[in-house]
Design a protein around this motif. Structure first.
Motif, PDB file in Angstrom:
ATOM      1  N   LEU A   1       0.828  -1.197   0.000  1.00 51.37           N
ATOM      2  CA  LEU A   1       0.000   0.000   0.000  1.00 51.37           C
ATOM      3  C   LEU A   1       0.863   1.248   0.000  1.00 51.37           C
ATOM      4  O   LEU A   1       0.605   2.198  -0.733  1.00 51.37           O
ATOM      5  N   ASN A   2       1.901   1.275   0.821  1.00 49.88           N
ATOM      6  CA  ASN A   2       2.787   2.437   0.862  1.00 49.88           C
ATOM      7  C   ASN A   2       3.471   2.636  -0.473  1.00 49.88           C
ATOM      8  O   ASN A   2       3.591   3.745  -0.952  1.00 49.88           O
ATOM      9  N   SER A   3       3.906   1.558  -1.088  1.00 50.56           N
ATOM     10  CA  SER A   3       4.566   1.675  -2.387  1.00 50.56           C
ATOM     11  C   SER A   3       3.600   2.211  -3.423  1.00 50.56           C
ATOM     12  O   SER A   3       3.964   3.039  -4.249  1.00 50.56           O
ATOM     13  N   ALA A   4       2.351   1.759  -3.377  1.00 56.24           N
ATOM     14  CA  ALA A   4       1.367   2.229  -4.345  1.00 56.24           C
ATOM     15  C   ALA A   4       1.085   3.708  -4.153  1.00 56.24           C
ATOM     16  O   ALA A   4       0.993   4.460  -5.113  1.00 56.24           O
ATOM     17  N   SER A   5       0.947   4.142  -2.891  1.00 55.47           N
ATOM     18  CA  SER A   5       0.653   5.552  -2.666  1.00 55.47           C
ATOM     19  C   SER A   5       1.864   6.421  -2.955  1.00 55.47           C
ATOM     20  O   SER A   5       1.728   7.546  -3.394  1.00 55.47           O
ATOM     21  N   GLU A   6       3.063   5.900  -2.726  1.00 52.54           N
ATOM     22  CA  GLU A   6       4.264   6.664  -3.028  1.00 52.54           C
ATOM     23  C   GLU A   6       4.473   6.789  -4.526  1.00 52.54           C
ATOM     24  O   GLU A   6       5.031   7.766  -5.001  1.00 52.54           O
ATOM     25  N   SER A   7       4.024   5.807  -5.288  1.00 56.28           N
ATOM     26  CA  SER A   7       4.239   5.837  -6.728  1.00 56.28           C
ATOM     27  C   SER A   7       3.184   6.682  -7.447  1.00 56.28           C
ATOM     28  O   SER A   7       3.341   6.982  -8.614  1.00 56.28           O
ATOM     29  N   LYS A   8       2.112   7.059  -6.753  1.00 53.82           N
ATOM     30  CA  LYS A   8       1.096   7.904  -7.366  1.00 53.82           C
ATOM     31  C   LYS A   8       1.698   9.293  -7.578  1.00 53.82           C
ATOM     32  O   LYS A   8       2.180   9.922  -6.648  1.00 53.82           O
ATOM     33  N   PRO A   9       1.687   9.769  -8.819  1.00 54.10           N
ATOM     34  CA  PRO A   9       2.336  11.055  -9.098  1.00 54.10           C
ATOM     35  C   PRO A   9       1.598  12.230  -8.452  1.00 54.10           C
ATOM     36  O   PRO A   9       0.366  12.281  -8.465  1.00 54.10           O
ATOM     37  N   ASN A  10       2.375  13.159  -7.889  1.00 63.45           N
ATOM     38  CA  ASN A  10       1.761  14.359  -7.343  1.00 63.45           C
ATOM     39  C   ASN A  10       1.468  15.324  -8.501  1.00 63.45           C
ATOM     40  O   ASN A  10       1.761  15.033  -9.661  1.00 63.45           O
ATOM     41  N   LEU A  11       0.914  16.479  -8.197  1.00 60.29           N
ATOM     42  CA  LEU A  11       0.524  17.414  -9.243  1.00 60.29           C
ATOM     43  C   LEU A  11       1.724  17.852 -10.072  1.00 60.29           C
ATOM     44  O   LEU A  11       1.652  17.906 -11.307  1.00 60.29           O
ATOM     45  N   TYR A  12       2.831  18.144  -9.433  1.00 62.99           N
ATOM     46  CA  TYR A  12       4.044  18.550 -10.152  1.00 62.99           C
ATOM     47  C   TYR A  12       4.448  17.483 -11.166  1.00 62.99           C
ATOM     48  O   TYR A  12       4.754  17.794 -12.324  1.00 62.99           O
ATOM     49  N   GLN A  13       4.412  16.239 -10.748  1.00 58.34           N
ATOM     50  CA  GLN A  13       4.754  15.140 -11.651  1.00 58.34           C
ATOM     51  C   GLN A  13       3.734  15.015 -12.777  1.00 58.34           C
ATOM     52  O   GLN A  13       4.089  14.740 -13.919  1.00 58.34           O
ATOM     53  N   GLN A  14       2.461  15.235 -12.470  1.00 57.48           N
ATOM     54  CA  GLN A  14       1.421  15.163 -13.501  1.00 57.48           C
ATOM     55  C   GLN A  14       1.568  16.284 -14.522  1.00 57.48           C
ATOM     56  O   GLN A  14       1.158  16.144 -15.666  1.00 57.48           O
ATOM     57  N   LEU A  15       2.170  17.391 -14.097  1.00 56.72           N
ATOM     58  CA  LEU A  15       2.433  18.492 -15.023  1.00 56.72           C
ATOM     59  C   LEU A  15       3.656  18.212 -15.881  1.00 56.72           C
ATOM     60  O   LEU A  15       3.944  18.951 -16.811  1.00 56.72           O
ATOM     61  N   GLY A  16       4.382  17.152 -15.560  1.00 63.20           N
ATOM     62  CA  GLY A  16       5.562  16.778 -16.334  1.00 63.20           C
ATOM     63  C   GLY A  16       6.868  17.121 -15.653  1.00 63.20           C
ATOM     64  O   GLY A  16       7.922  17.118 -16.298  1.00 63.20           O
ATOM     65  N   GLY A  17       6.792  17.436 -14.353  1.00 68.07           N
ATOM     66  CA  GLY A  17       8.011  17.771 -13.621  1.00 68.07           C
ATOM     67  C   GLY A  17       8.620  19.063 -14.142  1.00 68.07           C
ATOM     68  O   GLY A  17       7.936  19.913 -14.722  1.00 68.07           O
ATOM     69  N   GLU A  18       9.913  19.199 -13.957  1.00 66.82           N
ATOM     70  CA  GLU A  18      10.599  20.438 -14.338  1.00 66.82           C
ATOM     71  C   GLU A  18      10.432  20.752 -15.823  1.00 66.82           C
ATOM     72  O   GLU A  18      10.059  21.870 -16.197  1.00 66.82           O
ATOM     73  N   SER A  19      10.681  19.765 -16.670  1.00 68.17           N
ATOM     74  CA  SER A  19      10.584  20.030 -18.116  1.00 68.17           C
ATOM     75  C   SER A  19       9.141  20.317 -18.530  1.00 68.17           C
ATOM     76  O   SER A  19       8.900  21.134 -19.420  1.00 68.17           O
ATOM     77  N   GLY A  20       8.189  19.680 -17.875  1.00 66.09           N
ATOM     78  CA  GLY A  20       6.782  19.921 -18.193  1.00 66.09           C
ATOM     79  C   GLY A  20       6.347  21.328 -17.816  1.00 66.09           C
ATOM     80  O   GLY A  20       5.681  22.018 -18.599  1.00 66.09           O
ATOM     81  N   VAL A  21       6.723  21.763 -16.612  1.00 63.48           N
ATOM     82  CA  VAL A  21       6.372  23.113 -16.168  1.00 63.48           C
ATOM     83  C   VAL A  21       7.043  24.143 -17.075  1.00 63.48           C
ATOM     84  O   VAL A  21       6.421  25.121 -17.490  1.00 63.48           O
ATOM     85  N   GLU A  22       8.311  23.921 -17.406  1.00 63.71           N
ATOM     86  CA  GLU A  22       9.014  24.842 -18.305  1.00 63.71           C
ATOM     87  C   GLU A  22       8.308  24.924 -19.659  1.00 63.71           C
ATOM     88  O   GLU A  22       8.136  26.013 -20.216  1.00 63.71           O
ATOM     89  N   ALA A  23       7.878  23.795 -20.188  1.00 65.67           N
ATOM     90  CA  ALA A  23       7.200  23.764 -21.486  1.00 65.67           C
ATOM     91  C   ALA A  23       5.847  24.470 -21.419  1.00 65.67           C
ATOM     92  O   ALA A  23       5.483  25.211 -22.338  1.00 65.67           O
ATOM     93  N   ILE A  24       5.117  24.260 -20.336  1.00 64.42           N
ATOM     94  CA  ILE A  24       3.819  24.914 -20.162  1.00 64.42           C
ATOM     95  C   ILE A  24       3.998  26.423 -20.124  1.00 64.42           C
ATOM     96  O   ILE A  24       3.294  27.167 -20.815  1.00 64.42           O
ATOM     97  N   VAL A  25       4.941  26.898 -19.324  1.00 58.76           N
ATOM     98  CA  VAL A  25       5.155  28.336 -19.181  1.00 58.76           C
ATOM     99  C   VAL A  25       5.645  28.936 -20.500  1.00 58.76           C
ATOM    100  O   VAL A  25       5.165  29.986 -20.939  1.00 58.76           O
ATOM    101  N   TYR A  26       6.569  28.267 -21.160  1.00 60.46           N
ATOM    102  CA  TYR A  26       7.068  28.761 -22.449  1.00 60.46           C
ATOM    103  C   TYR A  26       5.926  28.858 -23.455  1.00 60.46           C
ATOM    104  O   TYR A  26       5.761  29.881 -24.137  1.00 60.46           O
ATOM    105  N   ASP A  27       5.132  27.806 -23.548  1.00 60.75           N
ATOM    106  CA  ASP A  27       4.006  27.779 -24.475  1.00 60.75           C
ATOM    107  C   ASP A  27       3.026  28.905 -24.153  1.00 60.75           C
ATOM    108  O   ASP A  27       2.531  29.593 -25.053  1.00 60.75           O
ATOM    109  N   MET A  28       2.765  29.132 -22.871  1.00 61.67           N
ATOM    110  CA  MET A  28       1.853  30.191 -22.471  1.00 61.67           C
ATOM    111  C   MET A  28       2.395  31.560 -22.886  1.00 61.67           C
ATOM    112  O   MET A  28       1.644  32.413 -23.375  1.00 61.67           O
ATOM    113  N   ILE A  29       3.696  31.784 -22.719  1.00 57.75           N
ATOM    114  CA  ILE A  29       4.302  33.065 -23.101  1.00 57.75           C
ATOM    115  C   ILE A  29       4.191  33.286 -24.608  1.00 57.75           C
ATOM    116  O   ILE A  29       3.883  34.401 -25.058  1.00 57.75           O
TER     117      ILE A  29
END
Length: 148
Positions: free
Chosen positions: A24-52
């Motif tokens: 159960l702990n492994s399953a909950s730890e492996s569930k991606p948080n919002l940052y991960q769902q956004l694609g992590g660092e590269s995802g956030v950078e891409a979203i912001v760049y695209d928005m600009i």
């Protein structure tokens, strides 16, 4: 023998329960948080760049960014989104109220920026549920950006 057999069963049950908790702990730890769902660092950078890029092409808001240091805006927004989405960043910039003070942004301008953010997230294939979670994190900033 009965005590030994019961003890063995109890130990086996305890082992199964502990193994189940670990699963159960492994399953909950492996569930991606919002940052991960956004694609992590590269995802956030891409979203912001695209928005600009979208802001630059949108006559409803482009003039608002005429004298803005775009590199600073980009870095600040990336850090802010990273921070509010439970990423490894800590936003240490000025409050949204201070950043937007005196600009007299309208509801229409605010809504346009939100629309462009949504379009950028869609272009990056961010799941709708993650988009909604990010928008919910950003929504309280409305009152610090649009003064009525």
């Amino acid at each position: 023998m009965t005590l030994s057999r019961n003890l063995t069963r109890l130990l086996a049950l305890g082992t199964l329960l502990l193994a189940g908790c670990g699963t159960l702990n492994s399953a909950s730890e492996s569930k991606p948080n919002l940052y991960q769902q956004l694609g992590g660092e590269s995802g956030v950078e891409a979203i912001v760049y695209d928005m600009i890029v979208r802001i630059a092409d949108d006559e409803r808001v482009v003039e608002r960014f005429h004298n803005v240091d775009i590199a600073r805006f980009q870095q600040g927004l990336e850090t802010y989104i990273c921070s509010v989405s439970n990423g490894p960043c800590e936003y240490t910039g000025e409050s949204m109220q201070v950043v937007h003070a005196g600009h007299n942004y309208t509801d229409t301008e605010f809504n346009t920026i939100v629309e462009l953010l949504i379009e950028a997230m869609e272009a990056q294939e961010v799941p709708v549920a993650a988009q909604n979670r990010l928008l919910a994190q950003l929504a309280p900033d409305y009152s610090d950006i649009v003064y009525q």
